[in-house]
Scaffold this motif. Structure first.
Motif, PDB file in Angstrom:
ATOM      1  N   UNK A   1      20.713   3.129   6.676  1.00  0.00           N
ATOM      2  CA  UNK A   1      20.926   3.598   5.285  1.00  0.00           C
ATOM      3  C   UNK A   1      19.625   3.715   4.750  1.00  0.00           C
ATOM      4  N   UNK A   2      18.388   3.722   5.296  1.00  0.00           N
ATOM      5  CA  UNK A   2      17.082   3.860   4.635  1.00  0.00           C
ATOM      6  C   UNK A   2      16.079   4.718   5.663  1.00  0.00           C
ATOM      7  N   UNK A   3      15.643   5.620   5.026  1.00  0.00           N
ATOM      8  CA  UNK A   3      14.878   6.530   5.724  1.00  0.00           C
ATOM      9  C   UNK A   3      13.402   6.645   4.812  1.00  0.00           C
ATOM     10  N   UNK A   4      12.405   5.775   5.317  1.00  0.00           N
ATOM     11  CA  UNK A   4      11.014   5.790   4.439  1.00  0.00           C
ATOM     12  C   UNK A   4      10.546   7.177   4.204  1.00  0.00           C
ATOM     13  N   UNK A   5      10.185   7.555   3.032  1.00  0.00           N
ATOM     14  CA  UNK A   5       9.596   8.974   2.674  1.00  0.00           C
ATOM     15  C   UNK A   5       8.135   8.698   2.338  1.00  0.00           C
ATOM     16  N   UNK A   6       7.422   9.255   3.436  1.00  0.00           N
ATOM     17  CA  UNK A   6       5.917   9.032   3.358  1.00  0.00           C
ATOM     18  C   UNK A   6       5.569   9.936   2.002  1.00  0.00           C
ATOM     19  N   UNK A   7       6.330  10.740   1.491  1.00  0.00           N
ATOM     20  CA  UNK A   7       5.642  11.464   0.449  1.00  0.00           C
ATOM     21  C   UNK A   7       5.400  10.697  -0.780  1.00  0.00           C
ATOM     22  N   UNK A   8       5.904   9.329  -0.859  1.00  0.00           N
ATOM     23  CA  UNK A   8       5.877   8.476  -1.782  1.00  0.00           C
ATOM     24  C   UNK A   8       4.129   8.034  -1.828  1.00  0.00           C
ATOM     25  N   UNK A   9       3.431   7.927  -0.797  1.00  0.00           N
ATOM     26  CA  UNK A   9       2.047   7.686  -0.851  1.00  0.00           C
ATOM     27  C   UNK A   9       1.252   8.641  -1.887  1.00  0.00           C
ATOM     28  N   UNK A  10       1.461   9.988  -1.470  1.00  0.00           N
ATOM     29  CA  UNK A  10       0.838  11.221  -2.205  1.00  0.00           C
ATOM     30  C   UNK A  10       1.315  11.046  -3.585  1.00  0.00           C
ATOM     31  N   UNK A  11       2.666  10.871  -3.871  1.00  0.00           N
ATOM     32  CA  UNK A  11       3.031  10.778  -5.261  1.00  0.00           C
ATOM     33  C   UNK A  11       2.510   9.684  -6.060  1.00  0.00           C
ATOM     34  N   UNK A  12       2.125   8.742  -5.518  1.00  0.00           N
ATOM     35  CA  UNK A  12       1.450   7.220  -6.296  1.00  0.00           C
ATOM     36  C   UNK A  12      -0.028   7.858  -6.525  1.00  0.00           C
ATOM     37  N   UNK A  13      -0.645   8.838  -5.955  1.00  0.00           N
ATOM     38  CA  UNK A  13      -1.935   9.274  -6.187  1.00  0.00           C
ATOM     39  C   UNK A  13      -2.874   8.715  -5.105  1.00  0.00           C
ATOM     40  N   UNK A  14      -2.465   8.332  -4.066  1.00  0.00           N
ATOM     41  CA  UNK A  14      -3.131   7.747  -2.890  1.00  0.00           C
ATOM     42  C   UNK A  14      -3.642   8.738  -1.925  1.00  0.00           C
ATOM     43  N   UNK A  15      -4.457   8.569  -1.215  1.00  0.00           N
ATOM     44  CA  UNK A  15      -5.090   9.262  -0.181  1.00  0.00           C
ATOM     45  C   UNK A  15      -4.163   8.654   1.237  1.00  0.00           C
ATOM     46  N   UNK A  16      -3.508   9.784   1.743  1.00  0.00           N
ATOM     47  CA  UNK A  16      -2.625   9.266   2.985  1.00  0.00           C
ATOM     48  C   UNK A  16      -3.298   8.989   3.874  1.00  0.00           C
ATOM     49  N   UNK A  17      -4.561   9.256   4.311  1.00  0.00           N
ATOM     50  CA  UNK A  17      -5.292   9.201   5.354  1.00  0.00           C
ATOM     51  C   UNK A  17      -6.271   7.742   5.168  1.00  0.00           C
ATOM     52  N   UNK A  18      -5.952   7.092   4.086  1.00  0.00           N
ATOM     53  CA  UNK A  18      -6.742   5.617   3.953  1.00  0.00           C
ATOM     54  C   UNK A  18      -5.561   4.625   3.787  1.00  0.00           C
ATOM     55  N   UNK A  19      -6.072   3.441   4.299  1.00  0.00           N
ATOM     56  CA  UNK A  19      -4.825   2.462   4.040  1.00  0.00           C
ATOM     57  C   UNK A  19      -4.768   2.062   2.674  1.00  0.00           C
ATOM     58  N   UNK A  20      -3.691   1.272   2.369  1.00  0.00           N
ATOM     59  CA  UNK A  20      -3.504   0.831   0.918  1.00  0.00           C
ATOM     60  C   UNK A  20      -2.712  -0.593   0.943  1.00  0.00           C
ATOM     61  N   UNK A  21      -3.146  -1.131   0.016  1.00  0.00           N
ATOM     62  CA  UNK A  21      -2.419  -2.834  -0.237  1.00  0.00           C
ATOM     63  C   UNK A  21      -1.622  -2.547  -1.501  1.00  0.00           C
ATOM     64  N   UNK A  22      -0.326  -3.078  -1.452  1.00  0.00           N
ATOM     65  CA  UNK A  22       0.720  -3.166  -2.461  1.00  0.00           C
ATOM     66  C   UNK A  22       0.599  -4.677  -2.810  1.00  0.00           C
TER      67      UNK A  22
END
Length: 271
Positions: free
Chosen positions: A160-181
């Motif tokens: 029922x859930x498919x992660x959408x990687x577009x959310x990373x860029x939508x948050x204003x993050x660099x997709x090529x760098x790790x992030x902590x939530x």
């Protein structure tokens, strides 16, 4: 069948989202009663679900929560009396349990929070069945039914859930760098009485340390300290799990999101 279900927390909206759709697909009439805690209304709106607005908050402190317990119980009672459902579903809602008793309607619930003693007290008295995970250690008596399930799988299972990687860029993050939530909670729930979380200074210290090695995103139920606003979570609440699914690390006070991180195979830490 006519079914009523209460949504009193964002996690409840997530948990029962697909169940509501499935029940309706099978021809059942499902009515939602909602209380707006931490954007519950916004989530239901994002899911496209109509609902009865019972209260704009669950309250803060014993006095306000006591008054709202009475008020929301009365409001739910009148909605349910007019709707005349065959069964009530949901989590450990003491208001719904009381309504089930007075209206003589079966109340079936799922609960995984062992320290929700106030809510479970009423549910043990008035509910019909209490479904818990097998890992639930408390004995709730003859109404308890243990099942090999976690609530997070209701909405994060791969079916029922498919992660959408577009959310990373939508948050204003660099997709090529790790992030902590990071997740800081308000500590205003009935099962949080007598407890407290990190101070603003401690929150700031954690963020400053983590920001030296990774990008940082902070989700906060309460007021975010001014120094941390640049790290604030900015996406719609319905996009949270898409961002969490791509985090290099989750750090938080909330047990639900820690469980969600585990289900999504994300490393986690509890401060």
């Amino acid at each position: 069948m006519r079914i009523a279900l209460s949504i009193e927390h964002p996690a409840w909206a997530y948990q029962f989202r697909h169940l509501v759709a499935l029940l309706r697909q099978h021809g059942h009439d499902v009515r939602l009663l909602a209380i707006d805690k931490d954007h519950s209304y916004a989530l239901l709106d994002a899911f496209g679900y109509a609902y009865d607005r019972i209260a704009p908050t669950t309250g803060v402190g014993v006095v306000q929560k006591g008054w709202l317990f009475f008020l929301t119980t009365v409001r739910m009672y009148w909605v349910l009396r007019r709707y005349r459902p065959d069964v009530l579903l949901g989590r450990a809602s003491p208001m719904l349990a009381v309504c089930a008793f007075f209206l003589r309607i079966p109340h079936i619930l799922f609960e995984d929070t062992e320290h929700s003693r106030f809510s479970l007290f009423f549910c043990q008295l008035f509910s019909t069945a209490i479904i818990t995970p097998q890992s639930f250690t408390r004995d709730l008596g003859p109404k308890q039914i243990r099942q090999p399930i976690y609530k997070e799988l209701f909405y994060l299972h791969p079916s029922v859930f498919r992660p959408d990687v577009a959310a990373v860029a939508e948050q204003g993050l660099n997709p090529d760098r790790p992030f902590v939530l990071l997740r800081f909670v308000a500590w205003t729930a009935s099962h949080d009485f007598g407890l407290q979380g990190l101070s603003p200074q401690e929150q700031l210290g954690i963020v400053e340390q983590l920001s030296q090695v990774a990008q940082v995103v902070v989700s906060c139920e309460g007021e975010l300290p001014q120094q941390l606003t640049q790290y604030a979570y900015r996406l719609p609440v319905s996009r949270m799990h898409h961002l969490l699914a791509h985090a290099a690390l989750y750090v938080g006070e909330g047990a639900t999101m820690a469980s969600e991180a585990s289900v999504l195979w994300r490393p986690l830490s509890v401060p």
